[in-house]
Design a protein around this motif. Structure first.
Motif, short mmCIF file in Angstrom:
data_model
loop_
_atom_site.label_atom_id
_atom_site.label_comp_id
_atom_site.label_asym_id
_atom_site.label_seq_id
_atom_site.Cartn_x
_atom_site.Cartn_y
_atom_site.Cartn_z
N VAL A 119 0.60 -1.24 0.14
CA VAL A 119 0.53 -0.24 -0.45
C VAL A 119 0.81 1.30 0.27
N SER A 120 1.99 1.33 0.49
CA SER A 120 2.43 2.78 1.07
C SER A 120 3.81 2.29 -0.47
N THR A 121 3.77 1.58 -1.12
CA THR A 121 4.90 1.85 -1.52
C THR A 121 3.35 2.71 -3.29
N ALA A 122 2.56 1.69 -3.40
CA ALA A 122 1.89 2.10 -4.58
C ALA A 122 1.08 3.59 -4.37
N LEU A 123 1.54 4.15 -3.32
CA LEU A 123 0.71 5.17 -2.97
C LEU A 123 1.76 6.44 -3.28
N VAL A 124 3.02 5.84 -2.79
CA VAL A 124 3.72 7.33 -2.85
C VAL A 124 5.45 6.77 -3.95
N GLY A 125 5.48 5.93 -3.80
CA GLY A 125 6.90 4.94 -4.28
C GLY A 125 7.98 4.04 -3.90
N PRO A 126 8.64 3.41 -4.12
CA PRO A 126 9.50 2.51 -2.83
C PRO A 126 10.38 3.56 -2.24
N MET A 127 10.59 3.10 -0.61
CA MET A 127 10.88 3.99 -0.22
C MET A 127 12.16 2.17 0.94
N ALA A 128 13.30 2.28 0.19
CA ALA A 128 13.57 1.13 0.71
C ALA A 128 14.39 0.70 2.92
N PHE A 129 14.86 2.47 2.67
CA PHE A 129 15.56 2.23 3.86
C PHE A 129 15.06 3.04 5.16
N LEU A 130 13.89 3.68 4.54
CA LEU A 130 13.20 4.48 5.33
C LEU A 130 12.92 3.16 7.13
N GLY A 131 12.47 2.43 6.54
CA GLY A 131 11.68 1.54 7.74
C GLY A 131 12.55 1.03 7.92
N LEU A 132 14.33 0.43 7.22
CA LEU A 132 15.29 0.57 8.77
C LEU A 132 15.81 1.75 9.83
N LEU A 133 15.43 2.68 9.05
CA LEU A 133 15.61 4.12 9.44
C LEU A 133 15.32 4.02 11.16
N ALA A 134 13.71 3.93 10.70
CA ALA A 134 12.89 3.63 11.69
C ALA A 134 13.03 2.85 12.84
N ALA A 135 12.85 1.55 12.19
CA ALA A 135 13.03 0.06 13.34
C ALA A 135 14.65 0.06 14.01
N SER A 136 15.13 0.68 13.26
CA SER A 136 16.96 0.86 13.73
C SER A 136 16.58 1.52 15.11
N LEU A 137 15.73 2.63 15.24
CA LEU A 137 15.90 4.02 16.09
C LEU A 137 15.02 3.18 17.09
N ALA A 138 14.21 2.44 16.58
CA ALA A 138 13.42 1.98 17.51
C ALA A 138 13.32 1.00 18.26
N GLN A 139 14.69 -0.32 18.37
CA GLN A 139 15.49 -0.47 18.87
C GLN A 139 16.24 -0.32 19.82
#
Lengths: 315, 250
Positions: free
Chosen positions: A233-253
């Protein structure tokens, strides 16, 4: 309670970012400008939250804190789809397609491909997740190669259309798509939170989790289906963002000092949204730039990825 | 009771378990011993339902362990694997609490909390309860995992080499506690390499060699120097030092 307080602080940061983004230098006509800003804001929050939560769930299921759902070829498939559509319909033809139809079609295609891959490779049990990841990587390379080849056959103007669609952009979000995306993403996030206690146990590994009575293989399929929905859903909405999730998940950890997914998933979602909203605020309002956010976020995410790889202790 | 009937398993054409049959009455400590590659861990994993045999069956308390779901299996037996991993930031209390998962499925109640505290107390873990598992020494960590298996409150506890990489003090500590547990409650079945420890703490033994059971029964009446010599293909002797049984390798 410390972890809960930290999650609360992250939520406050997101609220503050949203306030800045909406109200900074607000001039008349207020309603019109607020409407424009709110539309983009919703897209930023939805995409950021989906990327963060999807990566957190994916990493737990795969048992690796360096991987993101993008590794199994979502981005490559999206670019390949865009290229295929432009080849078949032409740039003008693609623009004439009703955007909800295109959005739903792309989402269905991405989810279908992901579920087919997961189903095919995990039907004998989720004991070999590394095979899934490697197959995804190889498929991604194949699709990128095919897309690259197809792009060489395009007219320059059509190539420009594909290029534009291949980079995530929040500048031209179609407001009519947001309700669909919001409902789908909220349902998927609720599903991820429902699975949170089981994910805590799954983090121990497949065999310990099974000996404690967890239907691990079933959990992996349910979790990966949710990840597929969030990313598609998020890719179809704005396009691919490969590393945003990694950034957010690493910071959350790092910031939420807990193993509990009922805290980690919301923290990754809130951080993903806050990174995008704050980034867009800085670039759009303070620096007067329009399109650099996705590139900068991807660059920062890539640096985090490298740092995590280099910091990792050999086992 | 655990009943094993004609269990067979082949890998790459070679027998890992060959027509294994045995019966274990409830309670007590049972040691599975034998040389490397004898099939000890494979047998334990078959008993736990994690490895499906090609033929034969395992019944635990009358239930065919390979025909039930994980949720039901986890109410019958707990399994501690070799070198279990921990999760970053997981506290001792949280890990022991995972032992209650089969009972509460992610939504613990007051009984679960009380039983976790009881397990922490039983294994002297209350002073460590708030610490991260990853920050503990190997011996302390192993004690935490055994406490988790204990908190599962199953009729059987299976442990695969729980003493590996532990120094004698920690090994003794773990075995004393397991002995206490087995006296009052669940049956404990464990794979052991230290034969002196087995001789001192085991009530029963299963002696395995090349996928077959060479001998099984009460330790006192079954294990002899001759049996151990045949089992390990090297001269071995049962002896007594300061009133404690020891196994010497000549």
């Amino acid at each position: 309670m410390r972890a809960e307080r930290r999650l609360g602080a992250l939520a406050a940061l997101l609220v503050l970012s949203v306030g800045f983004y909406l109200l900074w230098n607000l001039r008349a006509p207020f309603g019109f400008i607020l409407g424009l800003r709110a539309e983009r804001l919703v897209a930023l929050v939805l995409v950021g939250a989906a990327s963060g939560a999807a990566t957190m769930v994916f990493q737990t299921l795969i048992g690796n804190r360096l991987l993101t759902p993008g590794i199994v070829g979502f981005d490559a498939l999206y670019v390949f789809l865009q290229t295929l559509l432009v080849m078949l319909l032409g740039g003008a033809g693609l623009a004439q397609l009703p955007s909800p139809l295109l959005f739903l079609g792309e989402t269905a295609c991405l989810m279908g491909a992901a579920l087919a891959l997961f189903g095919l490779l995990l039907r004998r049990g989720a004991g070999d997740l590394i095979r899934l990841v490697l197959t995804g990587v190889i498929l991604g390379v194949l699709l990128r190669g095919l897309a690259g080849f197809a792009q060489r056959l395009l007219e320059p103007s059509e190539f420009a259309v594909v290029q534009q669609a291949s980079v995530a952009s929040f500048n031209a979000v179609d407001g009519t798509l947001l309700p669909f995306a919001a409902v789908a993403l909220l349902l998927a996030l609720a599903g991820a939170l429902w699975l949170a206690p089981a994910l805590d146990l799954a983090a121990l590994g497949r065999i310990p989790a099974r000996t404690l009575g967890l239907g691990h293989d079933r959990l992996v399929m349910q979790g990966l289906a949710l990840v597929a929905a969030l990313v598609a859903v998020s890719t179809a909405l704005v396009g691919p963002m490969a590393f945003l999730g990694l950034l957010a998940a690493s910071l959350a950890q790092q910031l939420v000092t807990s193993h509990r997914h009922v805290l980690l998933i919301p923290a990754a979602a809130v951080l993903g949204a806050a990174i995008l909203v704050l980034g867009q605020f800085v670039f759009e309002r303070l620096l007067g730039l329009q399109s650099a956010l996705a590139i900068v976020v991807e660059f920062a995410g890539g640096l985090v990825f490298l740092a995590l790889v280099l910091k990792r202790r050999p086992r | 009771m655990i009943e094993v009937e004609s269990l067979s398993l082949h890998r790459a054409g070679l027998p890992v378990l060959a027509d294994v049959s045995l019966r274990l009455p409830n309670g007590g400590v049972t040691a599975i011993i034998g040389p490397n590659g004898a099939g000890k861990s494979t047998l334990l994993h078959c008993l736990a339902g994690l490895i499906a045999p090609q033929s034969g069956r395992v019944r635990v308390e009358g239930v065919d362990i390979h025909r039930v779901r994980e949720a039901e299996r986890a109410l019958l037996l707990s399994l501690l694997t070799q070198n279990p991993g921990a999760v970053p930031r997981l506290s001792v209390r949280d890990l022991v609490g995972f032992g209650r998962w089969p009972h509460h499925r992610g939504r613990p109640g007051p009984t679960d909390h009380a039983l976790v505290e009881a397990a922490l107390e039983r294994f002297d873990l209350l002073p460590l309860a708030g610490r991260e598992v990853e920050a503990l020494s190997g011996g302390q960590r192993q004690r935490v995992f055994v406490a988790m298996a204990f908190a599962q409150a199953t009729p059987w506890m299976l442990l695969d080499e729980p003493l590996s990489a532990l120094d004698p003090k920690f090994a003794r500590d773990i075995m004393e506690r397991l002995r206490d547990v087995a006296t009052a409650g669940p049956g404990v079945v464990l794979v052991l390499h230290d034969l002196s420890v087995a001789a001192r703490y085991a009530d029963r033994c299963i002696c395995m060699k090349q996928g077959k059971i060479l001998a099984a029964g009460a330790w006192q009446s079954t294990v002899t120097s001759d049996l151990l010599t045949r089992l390990y293909d090297t001269p071995m002797r049962l002896a007594e030092v300061d009133g404690q049984p020891v196994v010497l390798s000549a």
